[in-house]
Design a protein around this motif. Structure first.
Motif, short mmCIF file in Angstrom:
data_model
loop_
_atom_site.label_atom_id
_atom_site.label_comp_id
_atom_site.label_asym_id
_atom_site.label_seq_id
_atom_site.Cartn_x
_atom_site.Cartn_y
_atom_site.Cartn_z
N GLY A 44 0.82 -1.20 0.00
CA GLY A 44 0.00 0.00 0.00
C GLY A 44 0.86 1.25 0.00
N ARG A 45 0.51 2.17 -0.84
CA ARG A 45 1.24 3.43 -0.97
C ARG A 45 0.23 4.57 -1.13
N CYS A 46 0.74 5.78 -1.19
CA CYS A 46 -0.13 6.93 -1.38
C CYS A 46 0.55 7.96 -2.28
N ARG A 47 -0.22 8.45 -3.23
CA ARG A 47 0.26 9.56 -4.06
C ARG A 47 -0.27 10.85 -3.42
N ILE A 48 0.66 11.70 -3.04
CA ILE A 48 0.29 13.01 -2.49
C ILE A 48 0.38 13.99 -3.65
N VAL A 49 -0.77 14.51 -4.06
CA VAL A 49 -0.82 15.45 -5.17
C VAL A 49 -0.64 16.85 -4.61
N LEU A 50 0.38 17.55 -5.11
CA LEU A 50 0.75 18.88 -4.64
C LEU A 50 0.52 19.91 -5.73
N ASP A 51 0.37 21.16 -5.35
CA ASP A 51 0.06 22.18 -6.36
C ASP A 51 1.26 22.59 -7.20
N GLY A 52 2.47 22.20 -6.83
CA GLY A 52 3.66 22.50 -7.63
C GLY A 52 4.18 23.92 -7.45
N LYS A 53 3.54 24.70 -6.58
CA LYS A 53 4.00 26.06 -6.30
C LYS A 53 4.76 26.06 -4.99
N ILE A 54 6.06 26.28 -5.06
CA ILE A 54 6.92 26.25 -3.89
C ILE A 54 6.83 27.59 -3.18
N ARG A 55 6.38 27.56 -1.93
CA ARG A 55 6.27 28.77 -1.12
C ARG A 55 7.35 28.74 -0.04
N LEU A 56 8.18 29.77 0.00
CA LEU A 56 9.23 29.84 1.01
C LEU A 56 8.60 30.11 2.38
N VAL A 57 9.16 29.49 3.40
CA VAL A 57 8.73 29.73 4.78
C VAL A 57 9.93 30.21 5.59
N THR A 58 9.65 30.77 6.75
CA THR A 58 10.74 31.19 7.63
C THR A 58 11.56 29.96 7.99
N PRO A 59 12.84 29.94 7.66
CA PRO A 59 13.66 28.75 7.93
C PRO A 59 13.64 28.39 9.40
N ARG A 60 13.56 27.10 9.65
CA ARG A 60 13.55 26.61 11.03
C ARG A 60 14.29 25.27 11.07
N PRO A 61 15.22 25.09 12.01
CA PRO A 61 15.92 23.81 12.11
C PRO A 61 14.93 22.67 12.39
N TYR A 62 15.22 21.52 11.81
CA TYR A 62 14.39 20.34 12.04
C TYR A 62 15.27 19.11 11.91
N ARG A 63 15.23 18.27 12.90
CA ARG A 63 16.10 17.08 12.92
C ARG A 63 15.66 16.06 11.86
#
Length: 145
Positions: A85-104
């Protein structure tokens, strides 16, 4: 209140890399006569689909920082040729920048509650989106962005 996903953007060194990759995929689909849509396939199917489809986004972690997002348009569960079982996540293709934040680092994707998401960069720091990515990263690490 929408729910979001967060995922490592494996293989990309920058937001520009991700933008180029998405653009190339969309152009290739159009060239082949298919409807161009950005689809990310993942092994796990989100169980909280309704919340994700209620305005959710996929937040991308690039080189240890949450850097951008794409809106989730649809979730399409399926079973692959090996019976997994898998899932296709359909995205709008528009990359929106966000305030950078560290994430492990982590594997797969995680739910990302609306209360935890970083602000879109154009709302948080006017003009910051025009800065080179390395400068945004450095300012974020210094706590100035």
């Amino acid at each position: 209140m929408p729910l979001h996903l967060i995922k490592l953007c494996v293989g990309c060194d920058s937001v520009d890399d991700l933008k180029s990759w998405v653009s190339a995929r969309l152009k290739e689909q159009k060239k082949r006569g298919r409807k161009p849509e950005h689809v990310h396939t993942t092994r796990m199917v989100p169980k909280r689909m309704e919340e994700l489809l209620d305005g959710g986004s996929l937040y991308w972690v690039i080189k240890g920082q949450v850097m951008c997002r794409e809106r989730i348009l649809d979730l399409r569960p399926f079973v692959d040729k090996d019976g997994i079982g898998r899932c296709r996540i359909v995205l709008d293709g528009k990359i929106r920048l966000v305030t950078p934040r560290p994430y492990r680092a982590f594997q797969g994707w995680r739910y990302f509650p609306d209360s935890d998401v970083p602000s879109d960069l154009d709302r948080a720091a006017r003009g910051a989106a025009a800065m080179p990515e390395h400068l945004r990263r450095e300012l974020s690490e210094l706590g100035l962005l």
